[in-house]
Design a protein around this motif. Structure first.
Motif, PDB file in Angstrom:
ATOM      1  N   GLY A 256     -16.845  30.819   3.323  1.00  0.00           N
ATOM      2  CA  GLY A 256     -15.654  30.600   2.352  1.00  0.00           C
ATOM      3  C   GLY A 256     -15.236  29.166   2.376  1.00  0.00           C
ATOM      4  O   GLY A 256     -14.871  28.587   1.512  1.00  0.00           O
ATOM      5  N   LEU A 257     -15.369  28.337   3.611  1.00  0.00           N
ATOM      6  CA  LEU A 257     -15.028  26.920   3.596  1.00  0.00           C
ATOM      7  C   LEU A 257     -15.902  26.024   2.653  1.00  0.00           C
ATOM      8  O   LEU A 257     -15.416  25.175   1.909  1.00  0.00           O
ATOM      9  N   ALA A 295      -8.280  27.661   8.269  1.00  0.00           N
ATOM     10  CA  ALA A 295      -8.047  29.183   8.310  1.00  0.00           C
ATOM     11  C   ALA A 295      -9.538  29.906   7.608  1.00  0.00           C
ATOM     12  O   ALA A 295      -9.960  30.864   8.278  1.00  0.00           O
ATOM     13  N   LEU A 296     -10.161  29.227   6.616  1.00  0.00           N
ATOM     14  CA  LEU A 296     -11.421  29.595   6.414  1.00  0.00           C
ATOM     15  C   LEU A 296     -12.500  29.407   6.937  1.00  0.00           C
ATOM     16  O   LEU A 296     -13.325  30.399   7.199  1.00  0.00           O
ATOM     17  N   LYS A 297     -12.281  28.337   7.965  1.00  0.00           N
ATOM     18  CA  LYS A 297     -13.350  28.079   8.989  1.00  0.00           C
ATOM     19  C   LYS A 297     -13.417  29.515  10.066  1.00  0.00           C
ATOM     20  O   LYS A 297     -14.338  30.026  10.504  1.00  0.00           O
ATOM     21  N   PHE A 313      -4.376  38.450   4.553  1.00  0.00           N
ATOM     22  CA  PHE A 313      -4.431  37.396   5.613  1.00  0.00           C
ATOM     23  C   PHE A 313      -4.834  35.861   4.454  1.00  0.00           C
ATOM     24  O   PHE A 313      -4.363  35.144   4.603  1.00  0.00           O
ATOM     25  N   LEU A 314      -5.950  36.447   3.804  1.00  0.00           N
ATOM     26  CA  LEU A 314      -6.430  35.247   2.968  1.00  0.00           C
ATOM     27  C   LEU A 314      -5.486  34.823   2.199  1.00  0.00           C
ATOM     28  O   LEU A 314      -5.232  33.249   1.885  1.00  0.00           O
ATOM     29  N   TYR A 401       0.146  32.134  13.111  1.00  0.00           N
ATOM     30  CA  TYR A 401       1.110  31.017  13.906  1.00  0.00           C
ATOM     31  C   TYR A 401       0.332  30.194  14.405  1.00  0.00           C
ATOM     32  O   TYR A 401       0.643  29.002  14.487  1.00  0.00           O
ATOM     33  N   CYS A 402      -0.926  30.498  15.289  1.00  0.00           N
ATOM     34  CA  CYS A 402      -1.704  29.595  15.843  1.00  0.00           C
ATOM     35  C   CYS A 402      -2.346  28.848  14.911  1.00  0.00           C
ATOM     36  O   CYS A 402      -2.905  27.876  15.387  1.00  0.00           O
ATOM     37  N   LEU A 403      -2.807  29.389  13.899  1.00  0.00           N
ATOM     38  CA  LEU A 403      -3.634  28.374  13.135  1.00  0.00           C
ATOM     39  C   LEU A 403      -2.916  27.342  12.530  1.00  0.00           C
ATOM     40  O   LEU A 403      -3.054  26.168  12.061  1.00  0.00           O
TER      41      LEU A 403
END
Length: 465
Positions: A256-257, A295-297, A313-314, A401-403
């Motif tokens: 995705g990235l 996020a994608l990674k 989520f995406l 949140y952590c991202l």
């Protein structure tokens, strides 16, 4: 057994041109083995052959087998018409109106069987509308496509040369009309025919080009690469519901990235997520916004490890920056609490986004929950904090949140706290939440955190990802 022609084909500029003799690669000279083909697909191929029809594995399954990859699915092409396929298989149903297909089901596995397609012919000389049998093209766009033909015609109707390779069950050879084997070896993604014509027929082919290039690590043929920015606006004419499915394929491929970066490079991303593209074009406090990329990674890593991913989520990730920025403006102008501002911003951003990509409620409702749990995650005192961990969307909201912390918001302390409280026993959880002290159980930590540039362990600003 019939001796096949082994001549090497020339690249033909148009699918309507007369094809050269195909290259026939015998079994001894390619890597496709029946041992790596689904047993269900083999059953379909053999039964079609026994009934007197030509039957070939085609498309991504052949491509992936030749590359030494494990195919996601197996598609069959044949000269049998859909109704004839249904007569051969009791476990078959016909689907599609625009593109009639037979689905043969074996448990959870579905083998898709398509009849060889033929080129379109012009109706009454009108360049804007074509008709041939059960095919209809308006303004260059394929509206209905059920014109049946030969394997040669079918090959030239396919989108990319590397997807126009046929594994013939008759003699286990690979049949190549469009030069796909050469492009496969060279790592080139090439459209069959004039790119502008093919993209006008179906603008989603631009997204497929980027998806395949990102997934396979291939480079786009120069003609394809140059045509995409000129034709990208055609995506605005694609049904939003169809683009929802395409976006999932783009970003849930495990690559995705790379796909995201290629979409932006080729000016396609803004037609899918215009508000996100606008937000990503800005910098805050001197560094680019990296939340989507991070996020994608993370999503790619989960997919490659065989872990599940959630489309909600995406989409929550993709639209977070527009929602966050609008919520900040609402707080400044109306002095709204952050939760209320997030709710209003979420409603507005989702409404705008659905004009481009339709997002069903089964996706949009979890998205909103993820967003609206962000302020609650900043409250880490009392029974309310402990109850939050029982929320069905807690894990997704915590990951989100952590991202955010990883991507530059000053949330490391909160992320570490929520990580630890999930690892300790109940007594320690109560202690962390301040419930074992006099006056424990109060609120706290509800302030909106300001974004800042992340720091490396050496104390210097981290490089943008």
């Amino acid at each position: 057994m019939e001796q096949h022609n082994t001549a090497t084909p020339n690249h033909v500029s148009s699918p309507d041109a007369s094809p050269a003799s195909p290259a026939i690669i015998p079994r001894a000279e390619h890597g496709v083995s029946r041992a790596n083909i689904s047993k269900s697909a083999l059953k379909v191929l053999y039964r079609l052959r026994e009934a007197g029809f030509r039957a070939c594995l085609v498309g991504g399954g052949v491509r992936d087998l030749l590359l030494g990859r494990e195919p996601k699915d197996f598609d069959v092409a044949t000269d049998a018409h859909p109704e004839q396929v249904r007569q051969l298989f009791r476990n078959c149903r016909l689907i599609g109106r625009r593109f009639r297909l037979a689905h043969v089901q074996f448990g959870r596995e579905i083998i898709e069987v398509a009849t060889f397609r033929a080129p379109h012919e012009v109706l009454n000389g009108d360049d804007d509308e074509e008709f041939n049998g059960d095919a209809l093209v308006e303004d260059g766009r394929i509206i209905r496509d059920n014109v049946y033909g030969t394997i040669e015609q079918d090959a030239w109707r396919r989108d990319f040369t590397i997807n126009a390779l046929y594994y013939d069950i008759e003699d286990f050879s690979v049949v190549d009309y469009a030069g796909g084997m050469a492009d496969l070896k060279a790592g080139v993604l090439r459209l069959i025919g004039d790119p502008e014509v093919r993209f006008r027929e179906d603008p989603v082919r631009m997204l497929r080009a980027v998806r395949f290039a990102g997934k396979l690590g291939f480079r786009l043929d120069i003609a394809c690469e140059q045509a995409i920015p000129r034709m990208a606006g055609l995506l605005e004419e694609v049904a939003p519901a169809r683009l929802f499915d395409e976006a999932i394929k783009l970003f849930h491929s495990g690559y995705g990235l790379q796909t995201f970066e290629m979409l932006r490079r080729h000016d396609l991303f803004r037609f899918l997520f215009p508000a996100t593209e606008e937000a990503l074009s800005h910098e805050e406090q001197g560094f680019p916004i990296t939340f989507v990329a991070n996020a994608l990674k993370s999503t790619d890593a989960r997919i490659q490890e065989g872990k599940g991913v959630n489309p909600a989520f995406l989409y929550a990730v993709m639209l977070w920056e527009p929602v966050r920025r609008l919520a900040d403006r609402l707080m400044e102008n109306g002095e709204l609490p952050w939760l209320v501002a997030l709710q209003q911003a979420g409603t507005a951003v989702l409404a705008d986004q659905c004009a481009h990509i339709a997002i069903p409620k089964r996706i949009s409702l979890p998205m909103r929950e993820i967003w609206e749990m962000q302020p609650r995650l900043e409250q880490r005192r009392g029974a309310r904090a402990l109850r939050l961990m029982t929320h069905p969307r807690f894990r997704a909201a915590y990951d989100f949140y952590c991202l955010r912390a990883q991507s530059g918001e000053a949330l490391e302390e909160g992320c570490n706290w929520w990580t630890r409280i999930q690892e300790v026993d109940e007594a320690e959880q109560r202690h962390m939440a301040g419930m074992d002290r006099p006056g424990g159980g109060g609120g706290g930590g509800g302030r909106r955190k300001r974004r800042r540039r992340p720091r490396r362990s050496d104390g210097n600003p981290a490089e943008p990802q």
